[in-house]
Design a protein around this motif. Structure first.
Motif, mmCIF file in Angstrom:
data_model
loop_
_atom_site.group_PDB
_atom_site.id
_atom_site.type_symbol
_atom_site.label_atom_id
_atom_site.label_comp_id
_atom_site.label_asym_id
_atom_site.label_seq_id
_atom_site.Cartn_x
_atom_site.Cartn_y
_atom_site.Cartn_z
ATOM 1 N N PRO A 19 0.838 -1.205 0.000
ATOM 2 C CA PRO A 19 0.000 0.000 0.000
ATOM 3 C C PRO A 19 0.874 1.257 0.000
ATOM 4 O O PRO A 19 1.983 1.260 0.555
ATOM 5 N N SER A 20 0.384 2.312 -0.634
ATOM 6 C CA SER A 20 1.114 3.571 -0.582
ATOM 7 C C SER A 20 1.173 4.068 0.863
ATOM 8 O O SER A 20 0.316 3.739 1.684
ATOM 9 N N SER A 21 2.208 4.833 1.182
ATOM 10 C CA SER A 21 2.382 5.300 2.554
ATOM 11 C C SER A 21 2.833 6.749 2.567
ATOM 12 O O SER A 21 3.360 7.267 1.570
ATOM 13 N N LEU A 22 2.619 7.412 3.686
ATOM 14 C CA LEU A 22 3.081 8.780 3.877
ATOM 15 C C LEU A 22 4.415 8.739 4.626
ATOM 16 O O LEU A 22 4.524 8.133 5.693
ATOM 17 N N ILE A 23 5.410 9.382 4.060
ATOM 18 C CA ILE A 23 6.738 9.445 4.667
ATOM 19 C C ILE A 23 6.881 10.806 5.338
ATOM 20 O O ILE A 23 6.904 11.848 4.675
ATOM 21 N N ARG A 24 6.955 10.777 6.647
ATOM 22 C CA ARG A 24 7.060 12.016 7.425
ATOM 23 C C ARG A 24 8.520 12.304 7.765
ATOM 24 O O ARG A 24 9.365 11.392 7.774
ATOM 25 N N PRO A 25 8.841 13.553 8.066
ATOM 26 C CA PRO A 25 10.207 13.852 8.527
ATOM 27 C C PRO A 25 10.550 13.010 9.748
ATOM 28 O O PRO A 25 9.716 12.784 10.620
ATOM 29 N N SER A 26 11.799 12.529 9.801
ATOM 30 C CA SER A 26 12.191 11.618 10.871
ATOM 31 C C SER A 26 12.429 12.321 12.201
ATOM 32 O O SER A 26 12.605 11.655 13.230
ATOM 33 N N SER A 27 12.452 13.639 12.219
ATOM 34 C CA SER A 27 12.563 14.423 13.453
ATOM 35 C C SER A 27 11.564 15.574 13.384
ATOM 36 O O SER A 27 11.129 15.954 12.286
ATOM 37 N N PRO A 28 11.195 16.146 14.518
ATOM 38 C CA PRO A 28 10.256 17.280 14.507
ATOM 39 C C PRO A 28 10.784 18.433 13.654
ATOM 40 O O PRO A 28 11.990 18.716 13.634
ATOM 41 N N THR A 29 9.882 19.082 12.947
ATOM 42 C CA THR A 29 10.239 20.188 12.063
ATOM 43 C C THR A 29 9.405 21.411 12.416
ATOM 44 O O THR A 29 8.382 21.307 13.097
ATOM 45 N N PRO A 30 9.822 22.603 11.959
ATOM 46 C CA PRO A 30 9.052 23.814 12.254
ATOM 47 C C PRO A 30 7.618 23.707 11.755
ATOM 48 O O PRO A 30 7.350 23.131 10.693
ATOM 49 N N SER A 68 12.746 10.359 4.504
ATOM 50 C CA SER A 68 12.330 10.839 5.813
ATOM 51 C C SER A 68 13.380 11.771 6.413
ATOM 52 O O SER A 68 13.043 12.782 7.048
ATOM 53 N N ARG A 69 14.644 11.452 6.176
ATOM 54 C CA ARG A 69 15.729 12.291 6.697
ATOM 55 C C ARG A 69 15.801 13.624 5.964
ATOM 56 O O ARG A 69 15.938 14.690 6.588
ATOM 57 N N VAL A 70 15.719 13.620 4.622
ATOM 58 C CA VAL A 70 15.884 14.872 3.882
ATOM 59 C C VAL A 70 14.681 15.798 4.087
ATOM 60 O O VAL A 70 14.792 17.022 3.968
ATOM 61 N N LEU A 71 13.527 15.240 4.449
ATOM 62 C CA LEU A 71 12.354 16.074 4.712
ATOM 63 C C LEU A 71 12.476 16.870 6.009
ATOM 64 O O LEU A 71 11.685 17.786 6.240
ATOM 65 N N ILE A 72 13.446 16.539 6.833
ATOM 66 C CA ILE A 72 13.725 17.409 7.981
ATOM 67 C C ILE A 72 14.175 18.778 7.470
ATOM 68 O O ILE A 72 13.723 19.822 7.963
ATOM 69 N N ASP A 73 15.058 18.778 6.485
ATOM 70 C CA ASP A 73 15.578 20.029 5.929
ATOM 71 C C ASP A 73 14.591 20.675 4.953
ATOM 72 O O ASP A 73 14.466 21.894 4.917
ATOM 73 N N TYR A 109 11.266 20.543 4.927
ATOM 74 C CA TYR A 109 9.998 20.224 5.588
ATOM 75 C C TYR A 109 8.757 20.791 4.896
ATOM 76 O O TYR A 109 7.673 20.210 5.018
ATOM 77 N N PRO A 110 8.818 21.911 4.135
ATOM 78 C CA PRO A 110 7.587 22.348 3.444
ATOM 79 C C PRO A 110 7.055 21.305 2.461
ATOM 80 O O PRO A 110 5.843 21.248 2.218
ATOM 81 N N LEU A 111 7.936 20.460 1.899
ATOM 82 C CA LEU A 111 7.473 19.428 0.970
ATOM 83 C C LEU A 111 6.706 18.324 1.686
ATOM 84 O O LEU A 111 6.050 17.500 1.034
ATOM 85 N N ALA A 112 6.778 18.290 3.017
ATOM 86 C CA ALA A 112 5.975 17.348 3.803
ATOM 87 C C ALA A 112 4.698 18.000 4.311
ATOM 88 O O ALA A 112 3.910 17.356 5.010
ATOM 89 N N GLY A 113 4.488 19.271 3.953
ATOM 90 C CA GLY A 113 3.283 19.983 4.377
ATOM 91 C C GLY A 113 2.176 19.883 3.345
ATOM 92 O O GLY A 113 2.160 18.970 2.507
ATOM 93 N N ARG A 114 1.252 20.828 3.399
ATOM 94 C CA ARG A 114 0.117 20.829 2.471
ATOM 95 C C ARG A 114 -0.185 22.254 2.020
ATOM 96 O O ARG A 114 -0.156 23.190 2.818
#
Length: 462
Positions: free
Chosen positions: A21-32, A71-76, A78-83
């Motif tokens: 199944p498709s999945s959502l990949i979130r940043p691996s650490s908290p982001t702004p 997941s790691r690069v989305l920490i830096d 992070y807007p690409l993990a937003g909406r």
């Protein structure tokens, strides 16, 4: 000349088999958290789509590895993990990013093809290639995550990696920067990024009140009509819709470019982009057979990062470009030497100054202003962005291009041949062979239209 034979239909790709199944990949650490302001260059209506890249690798990367590094690069990034959302409910004229960390969508699939077979089919992709990118069902563009990824494993052990990156968040340079950062952290999981992303777009805010100091023929006011850039140019709608569009792909080597430059008068020095843009625009206009007095435009992206004062900081990955606009008539472009078209492209580039860019930003504060797509040809330059150098640790791609391109002309990199350019244009099906002839005609008739073999040659890039 013999009547060109109609092109043979290109084979469709087999169906993908989704292995999980498709999945959502979130940043691996908290982001702004909070809201990211988008500039007037970011949220233009003609950019409200996703840039869809396709990569073919001879050796795959395990999906778990790709997910972990994503997941790691989305920490830096992070807007690409937003909406995306509207800044005012019920009014879509101004967009912003909700940095909520919901994540990028990742899909895993397999396909019964080899990398060699994919390469053989790639010259003439068709709509079946869209199955290589997971389809997100949503009521509008705002319901699609800013980043969607599909990794498709092939029978030979190779992999097709497709990404859809929201154009409102990144331009070509910015999306290349993000993909290179992802690949870097995949191949070197304990490394730091070599270039930190700059998120803020406030430097591109308009003046208050706006100051429109230049003429901008690439824009027009459309108070009662929406043109989001995904519709064909209005004046050509009937001609381009009367039959299916098919892609025509032609590769220009350095020697081909030399031949084209020799068609220019001796006093005109030009870059590879300038001569290819003029030649492709000219061939497209000749193909359509428009009336000689019809006004036509060429639109192409111009990087403004070093044209502003002060310059945008290294790492800025938002939309740092404006559309250069060359204007003329069908007769003026088609009947004169290729040099004339080159000069029009050069003038359009040189017009993009600091004041000109700021004038465009202020003009776009009027939300009835849209890109005028009537009777125009649009070129998007992908061939000098480093997109072909992506390496996730198993080697560089053997093919890089779009998933599909029905509207714009693309200048694409040629993997393994950094000085070559692949030109991809979709044209009405019955005109495909004719367009190929017009584009390659310089090889047949000896080239130079007036300058002789001493025409200037300059291999500078755009």
């Amino acid at each position: 000349m013999k009547t060109p034979l109609p092109p043979q239909p290109s084979p469709e790709l087999p169906d993908c088999s989704y292995t999980a199944p498709s999945s959502l990949i979130r940043p691996s650490s908290p982001t702004p958290t909070g809201t990211l302001y988008l500039s007037n260059l970011d949220d233009q209506h003609f950019l409200r789509f996703s840039i869809k890249y396709l990569y073919l690798f001879e050796t795959s990367v395990p999906s778990d590895t790709l997910k972990r590094s994503l997941s790691r690069v989305l920490i830096d990034y992070y807007p690409l993990a937003g909406r995306l959302r509207t800044s005012c409910p019920g009014d879509d004229r101004k967009l912003e990013v909700d940095c909520n960390g919901e994540g990028a969508l990742f899909a895993e699939a397999s396909m019964d093809l080899t990398a060699e077979e994919v390469l053989g089919l790639a010259r003439r992709p068709n709509r079946s290639w869209r199955k290589l990118l997971y389809r997100v069902e949503g009521q509008s563009f705002l319901n699609v995550p800013p980043l969607v990824v599909q990794a498709t494993n092939l029978r030979c052990g190779g992999m097709i990696l497709c990404t859809a990156i929201c154009h409102c968040l990144c331009d070509g340079i910015g999306s290349s920067q993000f993909l290179r950062a992802w690949a870097h952290l995949t191949s070197k999981p304990h490394a730091d990024l070599t270039l930190q992303p700059i998120h803020s777009r406030h430097v591109l805010r308009p003046c208050d009140p706006p100051k429109i100091q230049s003429v901008h023929p690439q824009y027009a006011r459309h108070p009662s009509r929406h043109n989001d850039g995904n519709a064909p140019p209005a004046d050509l709608h009937r001609q381009l819709q009367c039959q299916p569009l098919v892609p025509v792909s032609l590769t220009f080597t350095p020697s081909d470019v030399v031949q084209l430059k020799r068609r220019c008068v001796r006093s005109v020095k030009c870059t590879t982009f300038e001569v290819l843009a003029a030649h492709t625009w000219r061939s497209w206009v000749r193909l359509l057979g428009l009336g000689s007095s019809v006004n036509i435009k060429l639109l192409f992206s111009v990087n403004i990062r070093q044209r502003l004062s002060p310059q945008l900081q290294p790492g800025f990955y938002g939309n740092g470009f404006v559309l250069g606009c060359a204007c003329t008539t069908v007769s003026d472009l088609g009947n004169n030497n290729l040099s004339n078209g080159v000069k029009l492209v050069q003038q359009a580039k040189s017009a993009v100054t600091d004041d000109h860019v700021k004038s465009i930003i202020d003009l776009l504060e009027d939300k009835t202003v849209r890109t005028d797509m009537s009777t125009c040809f649009v070129i998007s330059q992908w061939s000098r962005l480093g997109l072909e150098d992506l390496d996730f640790g198993t080697g560089k791609p053997v093919l890089m291009g779009p998933v599909m391109s029905d509207i714009y002309c693309l200048f694409l990199p040629v993997c393994g041949c950094p000085e070559s350019v692949r030109v991809l244009v979709s044209v009405p099906e019955s005109m495909a062979k004719r367009f190929e002839y017009l584009m390659r005609g310089f090889e047949v008739d000896g080239g130079d239209e007036s300058a002789g073999e001493n025409g200037s040659v300059d291999f500078e890039d755009m």
